[in-house]
Design an enzyme around this catalytic site. Structure first.
Site, PDB file in Angstrom:
ATOM      1  N   HIS A 137       0.832  -1.276   0.012  1.00  0.00           N
ATOM      2  CA  HIS A 137      -0.005   0.071   0.043  1.00  0.00           C
ATOM      3  C   HIS A 137       1.046   1.134   0.207  1.00  0.00           C
ATOM      4  O   HIS A 137       0.376   2.254   0.353  1.00  0.00           O
ATOM      5  CB  HIS A 137      -0.781   0.025   1.214  1.00  0.00           C
ATOM      6  CG  HIS A 137      -2.123  -1.101   0.906  1.00  0.00           C
ATOM      7  ND1 HIS A 137      -2.756  -1.532   2.020  1.00  0.00           N
ATOM      8  CD2 HIS A 137      -2.472  -1.734   0.011  1.00  0.00           C
ATOM      9  CE1 HIS A 137      -3.563  -2.565   1.659  1.00  0.00           C
ATOM     10  NE2 HIS A 137      -3.378  -2.525   0.259  1.00  0.00           N
ATOM     11  N   CYS A 145       5.501   8.405  -8.927  1.00  0.00           N
ATOM     12  CA  CYS A 145       5.240   9.096 -10.219  1.00  0.00           C
ATOM     13  C   CYS A 145       3.990   8.200 -10.868  1.00  0.00           C
ATOM     14  O   CYS A 145       4.265   6.978 -10.911  1.00  0.00           O
ATOM     15  CB  CYS A 145       6.254   9.132 -11.380  1.00  0.00           C
ATOM     16  SG  CYS A 145       5.559   9.467 -12.863  1.00  0.00           S
ATOM     17  N   CYS A 169       9.749  11.601 -16.552  1.00  0.00           N
ATOM     18  CA  CYS A 169       9.005  11.389 -17.607  1.00  0.00           C
ATOM     19  C   CYS A 169       7.838  12.436 -17.723  1.00  0.00           C
ATOM     20  O   CYS A 169       6.976  12.497 -18.787  1.00  0.00           O
ATOM     21  CB  CYS A 169       8.519   9.824 -17.399  1.00  0.00           C
ATOM     22  SG  CYS A 169       6.829   9.947 -16.458  1.00  0.00           S
TER      23      CYS A 169
HETATM   24  P1  OAD Z   1      -7.098  -3.727  10.146  1.00  0.00           P
HETATM   25  O1  OAD Z   1      -7.302  -2.573  10.942  1.00  0.00           O
HETATM   26  O2  OAD Z   1      -8.058  -4.250   9.282  1.00  0.00           O
HETATM   27  O3  OAD Z   1      -6.961  -4.896  11.026  1.00  0.00           O
HETATM   28  C1  OAD Z   1      -5.864  -4.903  12.157  1.00  0.00           C
HETATM   29  C2  OAD Z   1      -5.966  -6.071  12.561  1.00  0.00           C
HETATM   30  O4  OAD Z   1      -4.825  -6.083  13.770  1.00  0.00           O
HETATM   31  C3  OAD Z   1      -7.134  -6.861  13.447  1.00  0.00           C
HETATM   32  O5  OAD Z   1      -7.172  -7.992  13.025  1.00  0.00           O
HETATM   33  C4  OAD Z   1      -6.690  -6.892  15.057  1.00  0.00           C
HETATM   34  O6  OAD Z   1      -7.500  -7.759  15.603  1.00  0.00           O
HETATM   35  C5  OAD Z   1      -5.370  -6.905  14.886  1.00  0.00           C
HETATM   36  N1  OAD Z   1      -4.467  -6.179  16.047  1.00  0.00           N
HETATM   37  C6  OAD Z   1      -4.985  -5.437  16.990  1.00  0.00           C
HETATM   38  N2  OAD Z   1      -4.290  -5.146  17.912  1.00  0.00           N
HETATM   39  C7  OAD Z   1      -3.129  -5.880  17.510  1.00  0.00           C
HETATM   40  C8  OAD Z   1      -1.744  -6.285  18.242  1.00  0.00           C
HETATM   41  N3  OAD Z   1      -1.270  -5.331  19.110  1.00  0.00           N
HETATM   42  N4  OAD Z   1      -0.829  -6.984  17.667  1.00  0.00           N
HETATM   43  C9  OAD Z   1      -1.511  -7.669  16.429  1.00  0.00           C
HETATM   44  N5  OAD Z   1      -2.410  -7.542  15.885  1.00  0.00           N
HETATM   45  C10 OAD Z   1      -3.386  -6.803  16.251  1.00  0.00           C
HETATM   46  O7  OAD Z   1      -5.594  -3.601   9.469  1.00  0.00           O
HETATM   47  P2  OAD Z   1      -5.174  -4.135   7.774  1.00  0.00           P
HETATM   48  O8  OAD Z   1      -5.467  -5.594   8.115  1.00  0.00           O
HETATM   49  O9  OAD Z   1      -3.794  -3.763   7.971  1.00  0.00           O
HETATM   50  O10 OAD Z   1      -5.678   0.358   3.657  1.00  0.00           O
HETATM   51  O11 OAD Z   1      -5.939  -3.490   7.003  1.00  0.00           O
HETATM   52  C11 OAD Z   1      -5.723  -3.386   5.752  1.00  0.00           C
HETATM   53  C12 OAD Z   1      -5.890  -1.996   5.035  1.00  0.00           C
HETATM   54  O12 OAD Z   1      -7.053  -1.517   5.201  1.00  0.00           O
HETATM   55  C13 OAD Z   1      -5.073  -1.135   5.390  1.00  0.00           C
HETATM   56  O13 OAD Z   1      -3.633  -1.159   4.668  1.00  0.00           O
HETATM   57  C14 OAD Z   1      -5.733   0.193   5.144  1.00  0.00           C
HETATM   58  C15 OAD Z   1      -6.976  -0.056   5.437  1.00  0.00           C
HETATM   59  O14 OAD Z   1      -7.930   0.469   4.668  1.00  0.00           O
HETATM   60  C16 OAD Z   1      -4.730   1.430   2.973  1.00  0.00           C
HETATM   61  O15 OAD Z   1      -4.430   2.241   3.699  1.00  0.00           O
HETATM   62  C17 OAD Z   1      -4.857   1.552   1.317  1.00  0.00           C
HETATM   63 ZN    ZN Z   2       7.580   9.326 -14.168  1.00  0.00          ZN
END
Ligand code: OAD
Ligand code: ZN
Length: 273
Positions: A137, A145, A169
């Site tokens: 991400h 770019c 570019c």
């Molecule tokens: P989420 O916020 O969806 O999930 C976080 C996970 O971390 C959950 O399953 C929690 O249970 C777990 N959690 C909480 N505390 C924790 C700890 N201390 N240790 C380990 N795990 C823990 O986050 P992502 O799966 O990263 O997109 O979400 C995916 C994407 O959704 C992100 O990259 C972002 C968001 O929209 C973009 O920024 C493009």
């Molecule tokens: Zn470029």
């Protein structure tokens, strides 16, 4: 403080044994890994989307409609308390890597972990010292770019005109962070898929497994025969696919796992042979 139950202790031993037998271990990291660095996750308790609601899928479209206005708004610094972007920025600006990030670095240096695919844009893996890493991400401290995908650090970049233009570019430059509705840069996605297809063990660290294409990577790995180890205090949509589940915060579980890897069993890890 995590309670090391007999069940957790057994699961840690099993996970360490599995990693030692594996030749190519990949970690898929999510926002949960940075929770112990003071950065809120997106979903679940304390999550930004839980608090403010999930944003629309339109932010990339809005950027493309008027990149100049988007950049100007950025420099006007309009984000304020009560805004998820602001809350995240304040938290990330102050954040430092936690023992979970450092345990992953040690695992890499000692040959137990070959690659990290992270969904986090917070730059903490790099600060901690991870080397083989893909930021699916993007990274909030970089620019990219839109045409040639060239990346460069935002620090020290001279914003002479807005929107900034690529010196290679002439394409429009945006933050490297992937916006809602924006495709993952093709090269990065391909490299992430290759990691999923190559690994024989994948660690799922602090991710809810809800956002594609990242959430598909463990499924691809599993379907091709890899084992999955989940590290998360809560159950996720990926839990049913996992061979071993280590329930707890990654800042505590990963150092415990590293310790077992370093001290348990006589066999050398497969990749060191
Ligand atoms: P989420 O916020 O969806 O999930 C976080 C996970 O971390 C959950 O399953 C929690 O249970 C777990 N959690 C909480 N505390 C924790 C700890 N201390 N240790 C380990 N795990 C823990 O986050 P992502 O799966 O990263 O997109 O979400 C995916 C994407 O959704 C992100 O990259 C972002 C968001 O929209 C973009 O920024 C493009
Ligand atoms: Zn470029």
């Amino acid at each position: 403080m995590l309670k090391l139950t007999e069940e957790l202790s057994d699961s840690l031993d099993q996970a360490a044994a599995l990693i030692r037998l594996s030749k190519h271990v990949v970690a898929l990291a999510g926002a949960g890994l940075s929770v112990e660095s003071g950065i809120p996750p997106f979903r679940g308790p304390g999550g930004l989307w839980t608090k403010y609601g999930e944003p629309t899928n339109l932010s990339y479209k809005e950027f493309l409609r008027d990149p100049q206005e988007w950049w100007e708004a950025r420099f006007r610094n309009e984000d304020r308390p009560g805004d998820p972007t602001y809350e995240l920025k304040v938290a990330v600006d102050q954040a430092k890597p936690n023992p979970g990030h450092y345990a992953m670095v040690e695992m890499e240096q000692q040959g137990f972990l070959q690659y990290v695919v992270t969904q986090n844009v917070d730059n903490l893996h790099r600060v901690a010292g991870s080397q083989n890493m893909l930021e699916i991400h993007g990274n909030r401290t970089w620019l990219r770019c839109l045409d040639c995908a060239d990346r460069q650090p935002r620090d020290g970049y001279h914003f002479d005109s807005l929107p900034p233009r690529c010196t290679k570019c002439g394409g429009i430059i945006k933050m490297d962070t992937v916006m809602f509705g924006e495709p993952i840069p093709a090269e990065v996605l391909l490299a992430c898929r290759q990691q999923a297809e190559t690994c024989d063990c994948m660690l799922l660290v602090g991710t809810s497994g809800t956002v594609n294409p990242a959430a598909r990577l463990p499924i691809v790995a599993k379907e091709l025969g890899a084992t999955l180890i989940e590290i998360n205090p809560d159950e996720t949509s990926l839990t049913p696919w996992c061979d071993i589940v280590l329930n707890g915060p990654s800042g505590e579980i990963l150092p415990l796992l590293l310790n077992r890897l370093q001290n348990g069993g006589d066999a050398e890890p497969g990749n060191r042979a």
